[in-house]
Design a protein around this motif. Structure first.
Motif, short mmCIF file in Angstrom:
data_model
loop_
_atom_site.label_atom_id
_atom_site.label_comp_id
_atom_site.label_asym_id
_atom_site.label_seq_id
_atom_site.Cartn_x
_atom_site.Cartn_y
_atom_site.Cartn_z
N ILE A 193 0.84 -1.20 0.00
CA ILE A 193 0.00 0.00 0.00
C ILE A 193 0.87 1.25 0.00
N MET A 194 1.92 1.28 0.83
CA MET A 194 2.76 2.46 0.90
C MET A 194 3.56 2.65 -0.38
N ALA A 195 3.85 1.57 -1.10
CA ALA A 195 4.54 1.70 -2.38
C ALA A 195 3.68 2.40 -3.42
N GLY A 200 5.97 11.92 0.90
CA GLY A 200 5.15 12.86 1.66
C GLY A 200 3.89 12.24 2.21
N SER A 201 3.60 11.01 1.80
CA SER A 201 2.46 10.28 2.37
C SER A 201 2.82 9.79 3.78
N HIS A 202 1.80 9.46 4.55
CA HIS A 202 2.01 9.03 5.93
C HIS A 202 1.30 7.71 6.19
N LEU A 203 1.88 6.92 7.09
CA LEU A 203 1.22 5.75 7.64
C LEU A 203 0.84 6.06 9.08
N GLY A 248 11.45 1.58 6.34
CA GLY A 248 11.48 2.41 5.14
C GLY A 248 10.78 3.74 5.29
N LEU A 249 10.14 3.95 6.44
CA LEU A 249 9.43 5.21 6.71
C LEU A 249 10.15 5.96 7.83
N GLU A 250 9.86 7.23 7.96
CA GLU A 250 10.47 8.05 9.00
C GLU A 250 9.43 8.39 10.06
N PRO A 251 9.53 7.79 11.26
CA PRO A 251 8.54 8.06 12.30
C PRO A 251 8.53 9.53 12.71
N VAL A 252 7.35 10.04 12.92
CA VAL A 252 7.17 11.39 13.45
C VAL A 252 7.31 11.31 14.96
N GLU A 253 7.97 12.30 15.56
CA GLU A 253 8.11 12.31 17.03
C GLU A 253 6.73 12.23 17.68
N PRO A 254 6.59 11.42 18.74
CA PRO A 254 7.63 10.73 19.52
C PRO A 254 7.92 9.29 19.07
N VAL A 279 6.24 9.07 8.03
CA VAL A 279 6.15 9.68 6.72
C VAL A 279 7.02 8.92 5.72
N LYS A 280 6.55 8.83 4.48
CA LYS A 280 7.33 8.21 3.42
C LYS A 280 8.29 9.25 2.85
N PRO A 281 9.60 9.01 2.91
CA PRO A 281 10.56 10.02 2.43
C PRO A 281 10.53 10.15 0.92
#
Length: 281
Positions: A193-195, A200-203, A248-254, A279-281
């Protein structure tokens, strides 16, 4: 497929709704997650069999009601964050659950009326309610897809009728991957799904855990009872397993934390349900 919150998204639906509103094919002889969850939070869309199983599970694992509320509150905070702070205007909510007050589209469209939301579920009781309760602002769009989480390609294929996959999408997977019992399959569903969505998309994810440090030990016995007496089967996972869904995604704090503590007021108690936005980089 059912979802949201630790075991199922749901809350008290409109006063005129009742279980009899659903299609005749509904099986009312076995407790079902959507209806049991509805019972736990005081709704009317449940039967005696759901109430009996719900009471037994809540007796074994009383924190389940707190988990439900914490997960619902997390949904609100996450959607407000994404809409107001990240400028997201498209949401793919996989595992809609029974419609309630402040669904994803209502929160998002309150901030940005032009927001477009696609809900996904394939539970007949959810379908019976969703089409009448999930409305939209005049500027935006709300759609409902009858599809299974185990078929992510079909979800994406049908979502493009409403969503522009060249623009960022928030993929909401609250309390749904716990119904995918194979962890490798669950990871693959997230990846596929994320692919399909752009940078800029988010999970947005929540998932129940058996980790002792957040009080999850009781989930093991409670889920064993559930799986022997109700449907669909469910599983909890460790924090490390849940974190792997964010690969493969960048977690948003925290980051990955008990969902009750994600961007919540200081001092919020932990619940055995992890939550994260990435967020998907």
């Amino acid at each position: 497929m059912t979802a949201d919150n630790a075991w199922e998204k749901g809350d008290d639906v409109s006063a005129g709704d009742s279980p009899t509103a659903g299609p005749a094919r509904l099986n009312t002889s076995v407790a079902h997650n959507a209806r049991v969850w509805n019972y736990w939070i005081g709704g009317k869309d449940n039967y005696e069999v759901d109430q009996g199983v719900g009471e037994h599970v809540a007796g074994m694992f009383p924190v389940i009601r707190e988990v439900a509320r914490a997960d619902r509150d997390f949904l609100g905070r996450a959607v407000r964050f994404l809409t107001a702070e990240r400028g997201v205007r498209q949401f793919l909510d996989v595992g809609t659950g029974l419609p309630t007050v402040d669904n994803t589209h209502e929160i998002a469209q309150r901030i940005a009326p032009e927001s477009r939301i696609v809900y996904v579920d394939n539970d007949p009781i959810v379908l019976a309610h969703a089409r009448s309760l999930l409305t939209s602002s005049p500027e935006g769009v709300t759609d409902y897809i009858d599809a299974d989480v185990h078929d992510p390609d079909a979800i994406v294929r049908r979502a493009v009728d409403t969503l522009d996959l060249d623009r960022p999408v928030a993929v909401m997977m609250l309390g749904i991957l716990n119904f995918v019992l194979d962890t490798d399959e669950a990871r693959d569903i997230v990846r596929r799904i994320m692919a399909a969505v752009p940078s800029g998309s988010h999970l947005v994810l929540t998932h129940p855990t058996y980790d002792a440090e957040v009080g999850g030990e009781g989930n093991i016995a409670a889920m064993e009872f559930w799986n022997a007496n109700a449907t669909p089967p469910i599983t909890a996972r460790s924090g490390a397993e849940i974190a792997s869904f964010l690969d493969g995604l960048e977690p948003v704090e925290p980051g990955l934390v008990p969902c009750s503590q994600w961007r919540a007021e200081p001092g919020a108690a932990a619940v055995p349900q992890y939550g994260a936005v990435a967020v998907k980089p």
